[in-house]
Design a protein around this motif. Structure first.
Motif, PDB file in Angstrom:
ATOM      1  N   VAL A   2       0.836  -1.195   0.000  1.00 16.99           N
ATOM      2  CA  VAL A   2       0.000   0.000   0.000  1.00 16.99           C
ATOM      3  C   VAL A   2       0.872   1.246   0.000  1.00 16.99           C
ATOM      4  O   VAL A   2       1.797   1.371   0.805  1.00 16.99           O
ATOM      5  N   HIS A 121      -7.072  -5.899  -3.420  1.00 18.34           N
ATOM      6  CA  HIS A 121      -6.277  -5.019  -2.585  1.00 18.34           C
ATOM      7  C   HIS A 121      -4.807  -5.185  -2.959  1.00 18.34           C
ATOM      8  O   HIS A 121      -4.353  -6.274  -3.334  1.00 18.34           O
ATOM      9  N   SER A 122      -4.033  -4.113  -2.842  1.00 17.10           N
ATOM     10  CA  SER A 122      -2.646  -4.134  -3.322  1.00 17.10           C
ATOM     11  C   SER A 122      -1.721  -5.024  -2.514  1.00 17.10           C
ATOM     12  O   SER A 122      -0.610  -5.335  -2.959  1.00 17.10           O
ATOM     13  N   GLU A 123      -2.137  -5.481  -1.324  1.00 14.13           N
ATOM     14  CA  GLU A 123      -1.295  -6.336  -0.500  1.00 14.13           C
ATOM     15  C   GLU A 123      -1.345  -7.808  -0.913  1.00 14.13           C
ATOM     16  O   GLU A 123      -0.549  -8.611  -0.427  1.00 14.13           O
ATOM     17  N   LEU A 145     -14.518  -6.953  -3.770  1.00 12.72           N
ATOM     18  CA  LEU A 145     -13.112  -6.614  -3.562  1.00 12.72           C
ATOM     19  C   LEU A 145     -12.520  -7.608  -2.581  1.00 12.72           C
ATOM     20  O   LEU A 145     -13.111  -7.881  -1.533  1.00 12.72           O
ATOM     21  N   LEU A 147      -9.817  -8.680   0.182  1.00 10.65           N
ATOM     22  CA  LEU A 147      -8.967  -8.075   1.210  1.00 10.65           C
ATOM     23  C   LEU A 147      -8.178  -9.163   1.920  1.00 10.65           C
ATOM     24  O   LEU A 147      -8.594 -10.322   1.956  1.00 10.65           O
ATOM     25  N   GLN A 155      -4.364  -0.211   5.525  1.00 10.86           N
ATOM     26  CA  GLN A 155      -5.239  -0.911   4.591  1.00 10.86           C
ATOM     27  C   GLN A 155      -6.185   0.038   3.870  1.00 10.86           C
ATOM     28  O   GLN A 155      -6.424  -0.104   2.663  1.00 10.86           O
ATOM     29  N   GLU A 156      -6.738   1.028   4.579  1.00 12.04           N
ATOM     30  CA  GLU A 156      -7.717   1.934   3.986  1.00 12.04           C
ATOM     31  C   GLU A 156      -7.098   2.885   2.965  1.00 12.04           C
ATOM     32  O   GLU A 156      -7.824   3.542   2.221  1.00 12.04           O
ATOM     33  N   ASP A 158      -5.357   1.999   0.447  1.00 13.73           N
ATOM     34  CA  ASP A 158      -5.327   1.359  -0.860  1.00 13.73           C
ATOM     35  C   ASP A 158      -6.259   2.102  -1.820  1.00 13.73           C
ATOM     36  O   ASP A 158      -7.421   2.369  -1.501  1.00 13.73           O
ATOM     37  N   GLN A 160      -7.805   1.320  -4.642  1.00 17.02           N
ATOM     38  CA  GLN A 160      -9.023   0.673  -5.109  1.00 17.02           C
ATOM     39  C   GLN A 160     -10.069   0.574  -3.998  1.00 17.02           C
ATOM     40  O   GLN A 160     -11.263   0.716  -4.254  1.00 17.02           O
ATOM     41  N   LEU A 161      -9.629   0.351  -2.768  1.00 17.33           N
ATOM     42  CA  LEU A 161     -10.562   0.322  -1.648  1.00 17.33           C
ATOM     43  C   LEU A 161     -11.139   1.707  -1.400  1.00 17.33           C
ATOM     44  O   LEU A 161     -12.341   1.859  -1.150  1.00 17.33           O
TER      45      LEU A 161
END
Length: 419
Positions: A2, A121-123, A145, A147, A155-156, A158, A160-161
Motif C-alpha cells: 500500500v 487489494h494491493s497487499e 473486492l 482483502l 489498509q484503507e 489502498d 481501489q478500496l
C-alpha cells in the motif's frame, strides 16, 4: 504494498478538475439484489433452495446452474476463499478505469464453491487466503473486492478500496446543525478518523447552547453561519464554502411529540417540515451542484451526502406522528437526491436512527441512542462505503420487521397497546 495516502496540497485553480466518470452500470434485475445487499455491507449470494442441491450461485442468475431450479434464495454466506490468479489492467476503453490504471483484478475460489472475478487489494498475491467484501462502486452497483484475512497496515489507503468507500481521511466535512446534541460527538469522531476540517453550521449564533465551547475547543472545527430554514443563509454559505465540502452531514432536525388531533394547530408541523424536509431541499439545491462537479477531484474529492433520519421515516410512530411524517417526506426526498447525484458518483447515505438521548425523547423508555454511538456508526458507515445504516436496537428491530411485512409493522405500531 500500500502506498501511504498523502494529504493533498492546496489545489491550483488553473488546473483542470477531472470530469466525473462512472464504471459500467448495466446489471440484470437479479444482480440488483447484490447491490441492495452492498448498500448495507452484506455479502449475499443466491443459494438453491432444492434440498438435494443447495448449491451457491455466482454470478446472479434466474435458474440454478446445477439443477435448473428457479428456487434461488439470497442468503448471507461465507466471504472467505483463496486467490488463485491475478491480473493488472494498464489501459481500458472505459474512461473511468483508464483514468485510474493500473487496476488489479483477480480470481478467488470461495470456500463455499464458486470462483469469482473481483477487484484486488494491493497487499494480495496468488495463494493468499482472502475475504471478499461486497460494496457499491461509483455507479451504485455491486462489486466485489478481495482483502487480506489479517488487516494490513494502512489498509484503507489502498487506492481501489478508497474508490469504494467515503473515508473521511483528509476530507473537509460540513455538519449542518451545531445545536443538535450530536454535533460535538460527530465532529470529534470525524476528526479522529482523519478529517482535515469540520465546518459546523450555526444558526442564531447570539443564542447560547450547551456544546458551543466544546466545539470551539476542537482543533480543526470551524463554526460557520448556517440556518437551514433560511434560503439566503444556505446560499451564502454555499457560495463561500460549497467548493470545499467533500462530505455533507445533514443532522438538522426539529422534533416535538404529538400527532394530529392533540396539537390543535399546524405550527409545530410547519416547523418540522421547514427543517426536516425543506431544509434538506435548500441544502441540496445550494451544495449538490458543487459536490457533483468535484466527485473525481483526487484524494479529497466530494464523496458523500449523509442524511440523519429517524427510523420512523419507514413507519409512523403515533406518539411522534407529525415528526414521523416529516421524516417520511425527507426519506422520499433523499431517494430523489440519490437518483439525481448518481451520475456523479457522490453517494447519498441515509442513517436511520432510533430514539435518541435528548430532552424531547426523555419520557420514552430505553433503549435510546447516545450521541457518541450515532457518531461512531456514522463514521464506520463512511469508512465502509455503506448507503443505508441503522443505529440502535429499535432502528434495527424496525428495519427487520419492515422487511418481513410493512403492514404487520404498521398494525403493531398503531395498536391500542402501544398508544
Amino acid at each position: 504494498m500500500v502506498t501511504p495516502l498523502q494529504k493533498p496540497p492546496k489545489k491550483n485553480p488553473q488546473l483542470r478538475t477531472r470530469v466525473p466518470t462512472l464504471p459500467s452500470h448495466y446489471r440484470s434485475r437479479s444482480a440488483l439484489f447484490m447491490a441492495a445487499a452492498a448498500a448495507e455491507g452484506r455479502f449475499m449470494l443466491q443459494v438453491c433452495a432444492e434440498p438435494d442441491c443447495e448449491s451457491v450461485q455466482y454470478p446472479a442468475r434466474d435458474a440454478c446452474a446445477c439443477c435448473l431450479s428457479d428456487r434461488l434464495v439470497w442468503q448471507d454466506v461465507s466471504p472467505r476463499g483463496n486467490l488463485i490468479a491475478t491480473s493488472t489492467v494498464r489501459t481500458s476503453t472505459n474512461t473511468y478505469f483508464r483514468e485510474r490504471t493500473p487496476w488489479r483484478l483477480g480470481t478467488v475460489h470461495l470456500d463455499i464453491g464458486p470462483s469469482v472475478m473481483c477487484h484486488l487489494h494491493s497487499e494480495l498475491v496468488v495463494g493468499d487466503e482472502v475475504q471478499l467484501i461486497n460494496r457499491l462502486d461509483k455507479s451504485g452497483q455491486s462489486v466485489l473486492l478481495a482483502l487480506p484475512l489479517e488487516r494490513a497496515q494502512l489498509q484503507e489507503d489502498d487506492m481501489q478500496l478508497r474508490e469504494l468507500t467515503c473515508d473521511p481521511k483528509f476530507r473537509r466535512i460540513l455538519i449542518t446543525d451545531a445545536r443538535n446534541p450530536n454535533a460535538y460527538a460527530l465532529a470529534k469522531s470525524l476528526l479522529e478518523a482523519g478529517a482535515t476540517t469540520v465546518f459546523v453550521g450555526e444558526a442564531e449564533s447570539w443564542r447560547p447552547y450547551p456544546d458551543r465551547a466544546k466545539l470551539e475547543s476542537l482543533q480543526g472545527v470551524e463554526l460557520v453561519s448556517l440556518d437551514v430554514t433560511d434560503t439566503s443563509s444556505v446560499q451564502e454559505l454555499a457560495g463561500e464554502f460549497g467548493g470545499k465540502v467533500d462530505i455533507l452531514i445533514n443532522n438538522a432536525r426539529f422534533v416535538r411529540p404529538g400527532g394530529i388531533q392533540g396539537r390543535g394547530d399546524v405550527g409545530f408541523a410547519m416547523d418540522e417540515m421547514q427543517v426536516n424536509y425543506f431544509g434538506m431541499m435548500r441544502l441540496a439545491q445550494a451544495f449538490a451542484p458543487a459536490m457533483t462537479g468535484r466527485s473525481a477531484d483526487g484524494v479529497n474529492s466530494a464523496v458523500a451526502w449523509v442524511n440523519v433520519l429517524s427510523v420512523y421515516s419507514l413507519v409512523n410512530n403515533p406518539g411522534f406522528g407529525s415528526f414521523s411524517a416529516s421524516n417520511a417526506a425527507a426519506h422520499s426526498l433523499s431517494q430523489c437526491l440519490r437518483a439525481e447525484m448518481a451520475a456523479s458518483g457522490v453517494r447519498v447515505v441515509n442513517v436511520y436512527c432510533g430514539p435518541t438521548e435528548d430532552e424531547w425523547h426523555q419520557p420514552l423508555p430505553p433503549p435510546k441512542v447516545p450521541a457518541g454511538t450515532l457518531a461512531r456508526e456514522l463514521v464506520k458507515a463512511l469508512q465502509a462505503g455503506l448507503e443505508d445504516v441503522y443505529v440502535g436496537d429499535i432502528a434495527k428491530d424496525i428495519r427487520r420487521k419492515f422487511m418481513e411485512s410493512p403492514k404487520v409493522l404498521e398494525k403493531e405500531m398503531t395498536s391500542l397497546e402501544t398508544l
